[in-house]
Design a protein around this motif. Structure first.
Motif, PDB file in Angstrom:
ATOM      1  N   TYR A   1       0.851  -1.200   0.000  1.00 47.57           N
ATOM      2  CA  TYR A   1       0.000   0.000   0.000  1.00 47.57           C
ATOM      3  C   TYR A   1       0.882   1.244   0.000  1.00 47.57           C
ATOM      4  O   TYR A   1       0.519   2.302   0.524  1.00 47.57           O
ATOM      5  CB  TYR A   1      -0.994  -0.013   1.163  1.00 47.57           C
ATOM      6  N   ALA A   2       2.060   1.122  -0.628  1.00 45.63           N
ATOM      7  CA  ALA A   2       3.007   2.236  -0.676  1.00 45.63           C
ATOM      8  C   ALA A   2       2.337   3.480  -1.242  1.00 45.63           C
ATOM      9  O   ALA A   2       1.750   3.452  -2.327  1.00 45.63           O
ATOM     10  CB  ALA A   2       4.217   1.854  -1.533  1.00 45.63           C
ATOM     11  N   PRO A   3       2.403   4.590  -0.513  1.00 42.20           N
ATOM     12  CA  PRO A   3       1.712   5.818  -0.957  1.00 42.20           C
ATOM     13  C   PRO A   3       2.477   6.548  -2.053  1.00 42.20           C
ATOM     14  O   PRO A   3       3.710   6.487  -2.117  1.00 42.20           O
ATOM     15  CB  PRO A   3       1.656   6.666   0.316  1.00 42.20           C
ATOM     16  N   ALA A   4       1.739   7.242  -2.884  1.00 41.89           N
ATOM     17  CA  ALA A   4       2.362   8.063  -3.926  1.00 41.89           C
ATOM     18  C   ALA A   4       2.759   9.432  -3.383  1.00 41.89           C
ATOM     19  O   ALA A   4       3.540  10.149  -3.999  1.00 41.89           O
ATOM     20  CB  ALA A   4       1.402   8.229  -5.100  1.00 41.89           C
TER      21      ALA A   4
ATOM     22  N   ALA B   1       1.552  -0.706  -5.410  1.00 44.94           N
ATOM     23  CA  ALA B   1       0.424  -0.757  -4.494  1.00 44.94           C
ATOM     24  C   ALA B   1      -0.813  -1.342  -5.175  1.00 44.94           C
ATOM     25  O   ALA B   1      -1.098  -1.056  -6.337  1.00 44.94           O
ATOM     26  CB  ALA B   1       0.114   0.636  -3.964  1.00 44.94           C
ATOM     27  N   HIS B   2      -1.537  -2.155  -4.426  1.00 45.07           N
ATOM     28  CA  HIS B   2      -2.777  -2.728  -4.943  1.00 45.07           C
ATOM     29  C   HIS B   2      -3.759  -1.598  -5.246  1.00 45.07           C
ATOM     30  O   HIS B   2      -3.907  -0.653  -4.463  1.00 45.07           O
ATOM     31  CB  HIS B   2      -3.366  -3.678  -3.899  1.00 45.07           C
ATOM     32  N   LYS B   3      -4.437  -1.691  -6.365  1.00 46.89           N
ATOM     33  CA  LYS B   3      -5.328  -0.598  -6.789  1.00 46.89           C
ATOM     34  C   LYS B   3      -6.454  -0.335  -5.786  1.00 46.89           C
ATOM     35  O   LYS B   3      -6.974   0.785  -5.701  1.00 46.89           O
ATOM     36  CB  LYS B   3      -5.908  -0.893  -8.168  1.00 46.89           C
ATOM     37  N   ALA B   4      -6.826  -1.366  -4.997  1.00 46.12           N
ATOM     38  CA  ALA B   4      -7.889  -1.175  -4.008  1.00 46.12           C
ATOM     39  C   ALA B   4      -7.476  -0.207  -2.917  1.00 46.12           C
ATOM     40  O   ALA B   4      -8.329   0.360  -2.226  1.00 46.12           O
ATOM     41  CB  ALA B   4      -8.270  -2.512  -3.375  1.00 46.12           C
ATOM     42  N   PHE B   5      -6.162  -0.016  -2.747  1.00 51.62           N
ATOM     43  CA  PHE B   5      -5.678   0.840  -1.674  1.00 51.62           C
ATOM     44  C   PHE B   5      -5.327   2.251  -2.145  1.00 51.62           C
ATOM     45  O   PHE B   5      -4.769   3.038  -1.382  1.00 51.62           O
ATOM     46  CB  PHE B   5      -4.469   0.191  -0.993  1.00 51.62           C
ATOM     47  N   LEU B   6      -5.641   2.559  -3.385  1.00 48.30           N
ATOM     48  CA  LEU B   6      -5.439   3.930  -3.847  1.00 48.30           C
ATOM     49  C   LEU B   6      -6.324   4.858  -3.012  1.00 48.30           C
ATOM     50  O   LEU B   6      -7.485   4.544  -2.728  1.00 48.30           O
ATOM     51  CB  LEU B   6      -5.799   4.052  -5.328  1.00 48.30           C
TER      52      LEU B   6
ATOM     53  N   VAL C   1      -7.650  12.165   1.828  1.00 47.79           N
ATOM     54  CA  VAL C   1      -6.218  12.466   1.804  1.00 47.79           C
ATOM     55  C   VAL C   1      -5.881  13.660   2.695  1.00 47.79           C
ATOM     56  O   VAL C   1      -4.897  13.636   3.446  1.00 47.79           O
ATOM     57  CB  VAL C   1      -5.745  12.724   0.363  1.00 47.79           C
ATOM     58  N   ALA C   2      -6.685  14.711   2.627  1.00 42.69           N
ATOM     59  CA  ALA C   2      -6.414  15.913   3.421  1.00 42.69           C
ATOM     60  C   ALA C   2      -7.728  16.588   3.809  1.00 42.69           C
ATOM     61  O   ALA C   2      -7.982  17.743   3.438  1.00 42.69           O
ATOM     62  CB  ALA C   2      -5.526  16.878   2.641  1.00 42.69           C
TER      63      ALA C   2
END
Length: 381
Positions: A81-84, A261-266, A272-273
């Motif tokens: 689930y590495a964040p962008a 990262a798995h697309k489900a965890f985008l 996000v904010a």
């Protein structure tokens, strides 16, 4: 037979990749006694806080074969689930609330467990083996098993660190009666680094590799049900659900590609904010709608708004005063108590004007305790 097992494992690895798992390894069905000893010591020291379920099934956690005597192998898997984006980017934006990266997308329990069930079903059919699947809701030591299976090692922040995926892995386990060749256990590669220790706002690490849940922001905002320790509230900043600080600063993250990262965890844009002002207005229906399909939904509206009020109290936005005042009369004691604290930080004069009326009507001892804290502060001043 060995060649057949090798083919089986290779096929299993390929199927795991097709399900979105980026990490794969096999551990023996028995953990070294040291893992159980460390767990028991952690529990004896009370570092698990209110997570009493960890005590009740500690023996089953200590090793897979205690939970299920027939188990021969444990297939450990990880989804990234590495964040962008940089999870620390909101640290100084007081009007925004910080939600842990893992909770900004779909609930990982559902995603990982679904994939595990499909993979386990295939293994059961191909090998005629018994299988059981687990995603951190059962007495399973996923982190120790992940290290035994070669996925990574338990870092000084106590979470798994992967050479390829940094600190951003969701773990899942398949216990099986099939005897599969175990991987070589991963070695510790933290070295002298203590970035995760130094960044922790609440000093939740009494020692490397050891976390005191009672001081951990993730525990406080998610697991803890009552009022949060007043000593820790000012240290929580604008964290309202979980905390990524110790994970985000891990140097191994430079190898973690967000593309993996798995697309489900985008992340969902609205998580996000989010504006603290918007979150303070949530009633139960709005809370459920906003967090449908999210792990945040499980803590309920009252605990969530408690967290948001603490973030509001840690900011300097006096534009929130009216909203906070309205929550002084909220039906939930944990919300009323947090509103008292937040208003004592932003508008103590307004709080004191409301004190007599509200305190006279208040029956809940935890909320009365919050008023007592306010009185103590007034006396001290």
């Amino acid at each position: 037979m060995k060649r057949d097992k090798t083919k089986l494992v290779n096929a299993l690895r390929d199927r795991a990749a097709s399900e979105g798992f980026v990490a794969f390894g096999i551990a023996p069905g028995r953990l070294a006694p040291l893992a159980g000893a460390r767990l028991r010591q952690w529990l004896e020291d009370g570092l698990h806080g209110d997570m009493l379920w960890m005590e009740s099934r500690a023996n089953e956690r200590a090793s897979p074969d205690i939970l299920w005597p027939e188990v021969k192998s444990v297939i450990m898997l990880g989804m990234s689930y590495a964040p962008a984006h940089d999870p620390m980017i909101l640290a100084d934006q007081e009007d925004r609330a910080r939600i842990s990266v893992y909770a900004q997308g779909r609930d990982y329990h559902d995603v990982v467990k679904g994939a595990l069930k499909r993979l386990a079903g295939w293994l059961a059919h191909e090998a005629g083996a018994g299988v059981k699947v687990f995603v951190d809701t059962a007495p399973v030591m996923e982190k120790a098993l992940a290290q035994s299976a070669g996925l990574g090692w338990q870092g000084k922040h106590s979470n798994v660190v992967s050479r390829a995926h940094g600190s951003w892995l969701f773990l899942g386990a398949i216990y099986t009666t099939a005897e599969l060749e175990p991987a070589i256990a991963a070695g510790d590669s933290c070295g002298s680094c203590r970035a995760c220790q130094d960044i922790c706002p609440t000093n939740a690490f009494p020692a490397p590799y050891r976390v005191d849940a009672r001081r951990c922001i993730s525990y406080l905002t998610i697991e803890h049900k009552g009022p949060i320790d007043p000593e820790l509230r000012p240290l929580m900043g604008n964290h309202i659900y979980g905390c990524d600080d110790c994970l985000a600063v891990c140097p191994w993250n430079k190898f973690a590609a967000a593309a993996a990262a798995h697309k489900a965890f985008l992340p969902r844009a609205e998580l996000v904010a989010p504006q603290i002002a918007d979150l303070l207005t949530l009633d139960d229906a709005a809370f459920r709608k906003l967090f449908s399909g999210s792990p945040i939904k499980r803590i309920g509206r009252d605990r969530f708004v408690r967290n948001v009020l603490i973030a509001a109290g840690n900011g300097r936005d006096r534009g929130l005063i009216t909203q906070i005042e309205a929550l002084l009369a909220d039906p939930a004691p944990v919300v009323r108590g947090a509103a008292i604290w937040a208003l004592s930080r932003l508008a103590p004069d307004a709080l004191l004007r409301a004190r007599q009326r509200l305190l006279t009507e208040e029956q809940d001892p935890s909320v009365r305790a919050e008023w007592a804290l306010v009185d103590a502060q007034v006396i001290a001043c």
